[in-house]
Design an enzyme around this catalytic site. Structure first.
Site, PDB file in Angstrom:
ATOM      1  CE  LYS A 282      14.400 -11.646  12.330  1.00 47.96           C
ATOM      2  NZ  LYS A 282      13.326 -10.644  12.353  1.00 47.96           N
ATOM      3  CD  GLU A 356       6.300   3.128  11.489  1.00 48.30           C
ATOM      4  OE1 GLU A 356       6.947   2.264  12.103  1.00 48.30           O
ATOM      5  OE2 GLU A 356       6.568   3.462  10.314  1.00 48.30           O
ATOM      6  NE  ARG A 384      10.502   5.725   9.800  1.00 52.61           N
ATOM      7  CZ  ARG A 384      10.988   4.684   9.123  1.00 52.61           C
ATOM      8  NH1 ARG A 384      10.607   3.464   9.429  1.00 52.61           N
ATOM      9  NH2 ARG A 384      11.822   4.850   8.122  1.00 52.61           N
TER      10      ARG A 384
END
Length: 612
Positions: A282, A356, A384
């Site tokens: 990344k 979540e 969610r």
């Protein structure tokens, strides 16, 4: 190569590998210049340049179905599919989206701003192709952080059962936004440093090719190979192949030639679903982004002297570190400000990754065990967990302190990230409270009160992406116990009332403070302030309501229950607000200071206002 080409991906196949490497540098520099000097997601897109190039040398983004999970890392995809020039205005008003968008290009097969959806999408496309008798490749690119989502794992479990032949590219950079957590992330991370599996696999492969062996011997060698990959070296193959998904890799995600070889094999593999494990870095290409990918996940050059509400939360929780509570995050410790607490008292913060619903259920049980859970999640992501909120928390009246960060309009991230529905979907749930602080001190006080006094049921505290010009030390030194009563920001002998929900009341006050009216800061949507509601019922003739959220299902519906009143409500209408600056979005929704003033004067004759 001309930047005017409609689809640069077609030219990739005519380039040699040296030219491809140079083009990768050009793409990387272009992304860095645009994002670093404006705003957007930087580190994730720098890390996926070579992967995207190799992908589009093998697959066709218009003929095949390419699905980008979460899709904040789809910038290279956009550049290669006809949006090179438009990229300069990415995430700006009228410009292209920072995520895939089915209305923007035929190459964007599915819009996504939340993690973990791509494998479900791929399964749906595969099922439709089976019915329509279409023959094309369906490819899902998913990160290691998103792979741990329940939705992704549920869909993986269905691929073999549904006889779906999907190609999955696992982009393993050991990061989501915060560092990836959980057993799956650790499993992949441990394997990143192991060379033995790949080397030994090559030896077995060459042995089978070098000798003309019988079927029985080949079967024995296959069992040996399986034993090797399942136990001795803890290969991720066991995780996927037990689910009926063929596993290949890992492969260096910055080696275009090697990735192309693997992807060609994956493209031609048609027995069942197949996963290619790709290792990337990344922030690749720039030392500062490689060393601090979390810092460069999202970039914004809009420097503000304000202290964000997220930081107010982090510092308040740190101030209260000696009290008995645990704070939960879903891979967003930095974004929510919980890193401030985590850096000092790491055991006070539980990061469960992008899960979540599981976070809410776990928090419910923690509360029943006698410890207060503080669940700090962006409003858009809390959507969610709707079922968990109802079934596991509210139904049992379990005390959980929910902090809804980024409630309201969020700016350039656009409609996938706006937190405009939380009042609508929480207001209708029994056994919950919804508190709406009007400023930073009020937010800190509400946190302080909830932890010091405790709570008896689920309590939501919502606050926007904004901040204020404050000194944190001053906020911490002025902490005090508060309740949820509304606050008069201006009290006048008038039959005109202006109600601002939460921090938007600051705009209401600035716009209307010069008029002889009552201005009220609504500090709780549930419960209502019955004293002021009675006053509105008895005295009000005109009532103006302002809320940074959806008008449908919103706080204003409580006010519209009052009879014989002239009521005007302003907020997010029945639409999705496109990406733009937060200031522009407030203007669109009639919540800017300018819009509040102008609309107010249109509804009420200025001559009758006894302007002060």
């Amino acid at each position: 190569m001309s930047q005017n080409e409609v689809a640069l991906y077609k030219a990739l196949r005519n380039m040699n590998y040296k030219e491809l490497e140079e083009f990768a540098k050009e793409i990387r520099n272009y992304i860095f210049d645009v994002v670093y000097n404006n705003n957007g997601h930087l580190a994730s897109n720098l890390g996926i340049v070579e992967l995207t190039i190799a992908l589009y040398r093998v697959f066709d983004p218009f003929e095949d179905v390419i699905i980008w999970d979460t899709s904040h890392q789809s910038y290279v995809h956009k550049l290669l599919t006809g949006r090179w020039k438009d990229f300069k205005n990415i995430r700006n008003t009228g410009g292209i989206s920072g995520y895939t968008n089915i209305y923007e290009s035929e190459a964007d097969r599915f819009g996504a701003g939340h993690a973990g959806t791509s494998i479900s999408v791929a399964l749906g496309y595969a099922l439709s192709d089976k019915i329509k008798k279409r023959k094309r490749n369906i490819v899902s690119i998913i990160g290691d952080g998103a792979l741990a989502c329940g939705m992704a794992l549920e869909s993986l479990n269905q691929l073999n059962f549904q006889d779906a032949k999907v190609k999955i590219i696992l982009n393993d950079n050991n990061m989501s936004i915060s560092k990836s957590v959980g057993t799956i992330a650790q499993f992949l991370n441990n394997f990143r440093v192991r060379k033995e599996y790949t080397q030994t696999k090559e030896v077995l492969k060459s042995s089978l090719e070098d000798f003309n062996i019988g079927k029985d011997v080949e079967t024995i060698l296959k069992k040996m190979r399986d034993a090797l990959k399942y136990s001795l070296y803890e290969s991720p193959a066991s995780l996927f192949e037990d689910m009926g998904i063929k596993y290949y890799g890992p492969v260096d995600g910055h080696n275009i030639k090697k990735m192309q070889e693997f992807m060609e094999f994956v493209r031609d593999y048609d027995e069942k679903s197949v996963l290619l494990h790709v290792i990337t870095t990344k922030g690749k290409g720039f030392e500062e982004t490689e060393k601090a990918p979390t810092k460069f996940h999202g970039i914004s050059q809009k420097q503000s002297p304000q202290v964000s509400y997220s930081k107010v939360v982090g510092h308040t929780l740190l101030h209260l570190k000696d009290y008995e509570y645990l704070a939960f995050t879903g891979a967003m410790a930095e974004g929510t400000g919980l890193c401030i607490l985590q850096n000092v008292v790491p055991e006070k913060v539980i990061d469960m990754g992008i899960t979540e619903p599981s976070i809410v259920t776990t928090a419910s049980a923690l509360s029943l065990g006698g410890v207060l859970p503080v669940v700090d999640i962006y409003s858009t992501f809390m959507q969610r967990a709707f079922d968990s909120i109802i079934h596991d928390a509210a139904l049992q009246s379990i005390p959980i302190l929910f902090l809804l960060d980024r409630a309201g309009l969020v700016g350039e991230d656009g409609p996938t990230h706006h937190g405009v529905f939380d009042i609508s979907y929480t207001r209708l749930i029994p056994n919950v409270e919804i508190w709406t602080p009007i400023n930073a001190q009020d937010l800190a006080n509400m946190l302080y009160t909830s932890i010091i006094k405790g709570i008896s049921k689920p309590r939501f505290i919502r606050f926007p992406r904004d901040g204020e010009n404050i000194e944190l030390q001053s906020i911490m030194s002025d902490l005090k116990l508060v309740n949820s009563e509304w606050k008069y920001l201006k009290n006048s002998n008038s039959d005109i009332y202006a109600l601002g929900v939460g921090t938007i009341s600051q705009n209401v006050y600035e716009a209307l403070k010069g008029y002889n009216i009552n201005i009220i800061g609504v500090r709780s949507v549930k419960p209502l302030d019955q004293f002021i509601m009675e006053e509105l019922k008895e005295k009000a003739k005109y009532i103006f309501v302002y809320e940074e959220g959806s008008l449908k299902g919103g706080f204003n519906e409580e006010i519209f229950k009052l009879k014989d009143k002239n009521i005007f409500a302003y907020g997010v209408k029945d639409e999705f607000i496109s990406h733009a600056s937060r200031e522009e979005q407030l203007e669109i929704c009639d919540l800017s200071i300018k819009a509040i003033k102008e609309n107010f004067e249109k509804k009420v004759s200025v001559a009758k206002l006894n302007k002060e």
